[in-house]
Scaffold this motif. Structure first.
Motif, PDB file in Angstrom:
ATOM      1  N   ASP A   1     -57.013 -18.306  -6.900  1.00  0.00           N
ATOM      2  CA  ASP A   1     -55.824 -18.623  -6.118  1.00  0.00           C
ATOM      3  C   ASP A   1     -56.210 -18.964  -4.679  1.00  0.00           C
TER       4      ASP A   1
ATOM      5  N   LEU B   1     -51.366 -14.285 -20.847  1.00  0.00           N
ATOM      6  CA  LEU B   1     -51.536 -13.664 -19.530  1.00  0.00           C
ATOM      7  C   LEU B   1     -52.660 -14.351 -18.762  1.00  0.00           C
ATOM      8  N   GLU B   2     -52.374 -14.694 -17.513  1.00  0.00           N
ATOM      9  CA  GLU B   2     -53.389 -15.231 -16.611  1.00  0.00           C
ATOM     10  C   GLU B   2     -53.425 -14.364 -15.357  1.00  0.00           C
ATOM     11  N   LEU B   3     -54.628 -14.027 -14.910  1.00  0.00           N
ATOM     12  CA  LEU B   3     -54.802 -13.288 -13.661  1.00  0.00           C
ATOM     13  C   LEU B   3     -55.193 -14.262 -12.557  1.00  0.00           C
ATOM     14  N   GLU B   4     -54.460 -14.189 -11.444  1.00  0.00           N
ATOM     15  CA  GLU B   4     -54.775 -15.026 -10.286  1.00  0.00           C
ATOM     16  C   GLU B   4     -55.552 -14.178  -9.286  1.00  0.00           C
TER      17      GLU B   4
ATOM     18  N   ASN C   1     -50.741 -12.237  -9.850  1.00  0.00           N
ATOM     19  CA  ASN C   1     -51.725 -11.966  -8.805  1.00  0.00           C
ATOM     20  C   ASN C   1     -52.232 -10.537  -8.920  1.00  0.00           C
TER      21      ASN C   1
ATOM     22  N   LYS D   1     -56.675 -23.128  -7.995  1.00  0.00           N
ATOM     23  CA  LYS D   1     -55.401 -23.455  -7.354  1.00  0.00           C
ATOM     24  C   LYS D   1     -55.676 -23.795  -5.887  1.00  0.00           C
TER      25      LYS D   1
ATOM     26  N   SER E   1     -48.521 -15.911 -15.019  1.00  0.00           N
ATOM     27  CA  SER E   1     -49.628 -15.673 -14.097  1.00  0.00           C
ATOM     28  C   SER E   1     -49.274 -14.518 -13.176  1.00  0.00           C
TER      29      SER E   1
ATOM     30  N   SER F   1     -57.662 -17.543 -12.956  1.00  0.00           N
ATOM     31  CA  SER F   1     -57.587 -18.656 -12.006  1.00  0.00           C
ATOM     32  C   SER F   1     -57.944 -18.158 -10.617  1.00  0.00           C
TER      33      SER F   1
ATOM     34  N   PRO G   1     -46.841 -19.144 -20.675  1.00  0.00           N
ATOM     35  CA  PRO G   1     -47.830 -18.223 -20.096  1.00  0.00           C
ATOM     36  C   PRO G   1     -47.302 -17.668 -18.779  1.00  0.00           C
TER      37      PRO G   1
ATOM     38  N   THR H   1     -59.320 -22.120 -13.947  1.00  0.00           N
ATOM     39  CA  THR H   1     -58.388 -22.897 -13.133  1.00  0.00           C
ATOM     40  C   THR H   1     -58.630 -22.622 -11.659  1.00  0.00           C
TER      41      THR H   1
ATOM     42  N   GLN I   1     -56.635 -15.374 -19.326  1.00  0.00           N
ATOM     43  CA  GLN I   1     -57.082 -16.515 -18.532  1.00  0.00           C
ATOM     44  C   GLN I   1     -57.288 -16.086 -17.068  1.00  0.00           C
TER      45      GLN I   1
END
Length: 337
Positions: A119, A86-89, A56, A140, A54, A117, A52, A138, A115
């Motif tokens: 940050d 794909l994960e967006l922070e 920002n 962080k 991530s 998260s 995956p 998630t 996904q």
């Protein structure tokens, strides 16, 4: 992102991204970054590596009303990638003033498999609100709460509290700023199993990832360290407090710091944590108490030498201080074990 500047060399994002933070260019750049990250994930998958990625997201990009269809178009160009690649922070500060809008957009992102998260969690004044309102799977923990957990019992307690809070909200936790294997040890002992930082790997070009994945091994002890029960965690806090006290005393003796830690054993942070354990641990704590008082007794002697102009003699006896410190820390480890 890095900028290979023709005169200043390789620049980290903090040196150039703020310049365009509220400019339309940040939207175009953000979309390019997502597309590039997905293309890289697809290239890795072609090599048999499924990872995956991530990304920002800037505040301006996050507030685009057509954010979801834009991201869906980018995802559709790589149908070979699994949902959740794909994960967006999201930075807390990105949502200020637009929490309802951002929450709706992020929910739309989740519906198409992206996904989310949070940050740098903990540095904003509305962290709990964001934890409740934003659909992030998630959390962080910001590195400012992680990098000093070996020396600052308050930071360790904050970290422990965030872990419990995230667990109550069914969130996964990642600790940022893990600079050493010892940081990893402490995180595992308080129940945090996911981390990022230079203690694991430094930034590297994408073509170096396959070899790194093949070669990297975590320290063997990470597989053996048990999570410490909540009832026994004051022992962990006490160990951190004592290590910090010894470090500050050594700095005083070497004239690196004018601030002298408390010499009275009943007035230091270690004693505060120890008092919380006297009832549950009973006689087992008495030997620890004696070791603690022996260290302080030596500290009084060394500071007396310093006060009488015999600083060099005090410094020469620092190995004695470290030996007594280590004996106390070893006893704590025995009790924890």
């Amino acid at each position: 992102m890095r900028w290979q500047h023709p005169e200043r060399g390789l620049l980290p994002p903090a040196q150039f991204l703020p310049v365009i933070e509220e400019h339309p260019l940040s939207e175009a750049l953000g979309e390019w970054v997502v597309g590039t990250a997905l293309a890289q994930a697809a290239a890795w998958k072609a090599q048999g590596i499924e990872l995956p990625v991530s990304v920002n997201v800037s505040a301006r990009q996050l507030r685009q009303k057509d954010l979801v269809p834009r991201l869906k178009r980018l995802l559709d160009t790589h149908p070979e990638l699994a949902p959740g690649t794909l994960e967006l922070e999201i930075l807390e500060t990105s949502t200020l003033g637009d929490l309802a809008l951002v929450s709706g957009l992020l929910e739309g992102c989740r519906e198409i498999g992206i996904q989310i998260s949070l940050d740098d969690f903990g540095i904003g004044y509305s962290s709990l609100t964001y934890l409740k309102r934003l659909p992030a799977g998630t959390v962080k923990i910001d590195q400012s709460f992680v990098r000093d957990i070996l020396d600052d019992p308050e930071d360790l307690k904050i970290l422990d509290g965030v872990l419990r809070l995230a667990s109550a909200f069914d969130r996964q936790v990642i600790a940022e700023g893990v600079e050493s294997a010892q940081h990893g040890d402490m995180l595992l002992r308080v129940g945090c199993e996911l981390a990022q930082g230079y203690g694991i790997a430094r930034p590297m070009p994408p073509e170096a990832i396959p070899d790194w994945l093949g070669d990297w091994r975590p320290p063997p002890r990470w597989a053996e360290l048990p999570t410490i029960d909540h009832e026994a965690r004051p022992l962990l806090y006490a160990a951190v407090a004592h290590r910090d006290w010894a470090r500050r005393l050594a700095a005083t003796l070497m004239s690196e710091s004018p601030e002298r830690p408390p010499l009275d054993p009943s007035c230091c942070n270690f004693c505060f944590w120890l008092d919380q354990l006297r009832e549950p641990m009973g006689p087992a704590i008495e030997h620890l108490d004696r070791l603690h008082r022996r260290v302080h007794g030596l500290a009084v002697e060394l500071c007396a030498l310093l006060d009488h102009g015999q600083g060099e003699q005090a410094v020469e006896r620092l190995p004695e201080l470290y030996a007594r410190r280590d004996a106390l820390l070893e006893e704590i480890e025995r009790l924890l074990g």
